[in-house]
Design an enzyme around this catalytic site. Structure first.
Site, short mmCIF file in Angstrom:
data_model
loop_
_atom_site.label_atom_id
_atom_site.label_comp_id
_atom_site.label_asym_id
_atom_site.label_seq_id
_atom_site.Cartn_x
_atom_site.Cartn_y
_atom_site.Cartn_z
CB VAL A 55 45.45 19.15 -21.23
CG1 VAL A 55 44.69 19.88 -20.46
CG2 VAL A 55 45.60 17.64 -20.84
CB CYS A 56 46.65 23.01 -24.93
SG CYS A 56 48.25 22.89 -23.76
N PRO A 57 43.64 22.17 -26.27
CG PRO A 57 43.69 20.10 -27.79
CD PRO A 57 44.51 20.72 -26.75
CB ILE A 60 41.87 26.65 -26.70
CG1 ILE A 60 43.25 26.83 -26.17
CG2 ILE A 60 41.52 27.46 -28.10
CD1 ILE A 60 44.08 26.35 -27.31
#
Length: 183
Positions: A55-57, A60
């Protein structure tokens, strides 16, 4: 957890401050920053739980896609996680969606900033998906926190920043350029 009106806590961290393709050498890629490095500027500080995840990328990249719009508002975009500066640099180099990102990523490996903000997940030992809008005097003006499994909406962060920048009363679902409330 810190909230509206609280001051950004003191910190002293390394940040990956350059695009890893243009600065693959750690000597050129890292910069030391602290709570006073960005005084006089609005800031959007967002934490993600871990590098090299799923999920993080997406978050970002979505924040990075709005970088020019944040810059147009004289606002600094700052990312952070509890991973090291070396892990940040490797991830920026490894993940196609993260190559070319040109805003600093704080390496909060000792959890000093995440702990100071009160956003450490007690069970996972990583930062929650927290977003802070911080004014030029390092006063927190907006906080939101998502569950570890749910990505946030950077467009909403930009909308909230726009509302705060008016220094006026803004109605529900207000967008930049619309009338504010006058009482």
């Amino acid at each position: 957890m810190l909230t509206i009106g609280d001051k950004l806590p003191a910190f002293d961290l390394l940040a990956v401050d350059h695009d890893s393709e243009h600065a693959p050498n750690p000597e050129n890629a890292f910069k030391r920053v602290n709570q006073d490095s960005f005084l006089g500027k609005w800031k959007v500080l967002f934490f993600w739980p871990k590098d090299f995840t799923f999920v993080c990328p997406t978050e970002i990249k979505a924040f990075g896609d709005l970088l020019e719009q944040f810059n147009d508002r004289d606002t600094l975009l700052i990312g952070a996680s509890t991973d090291s500066e070396f892990v940040h640099l490797a991830w920026r180099h490894d993940n196609q969606d993260l190559k070319g990102q040109s805003f600093p990523w704080l390496a909060d490996i000792r959890h000093e900033l995440a702990d100071g903000l009160g956003i450490l997940d007690r069970h996972a030992g990583v930062a929650l998906r927290a977003t802070f809008i911080i004014d030029p005097h390092n006063v927190i003006r907006h906080v939101s926190v998502n569950d570890l499994s749910v990505g946030r909406n950077p467009q909403e962060t930009l909308r909230l920043l726009d509302a705060l920048l008016t220094e006026e009363l803004c109605p529900c679902n207000w967008h930049r350029g619309e009338a504010t409330l006058h009482i």
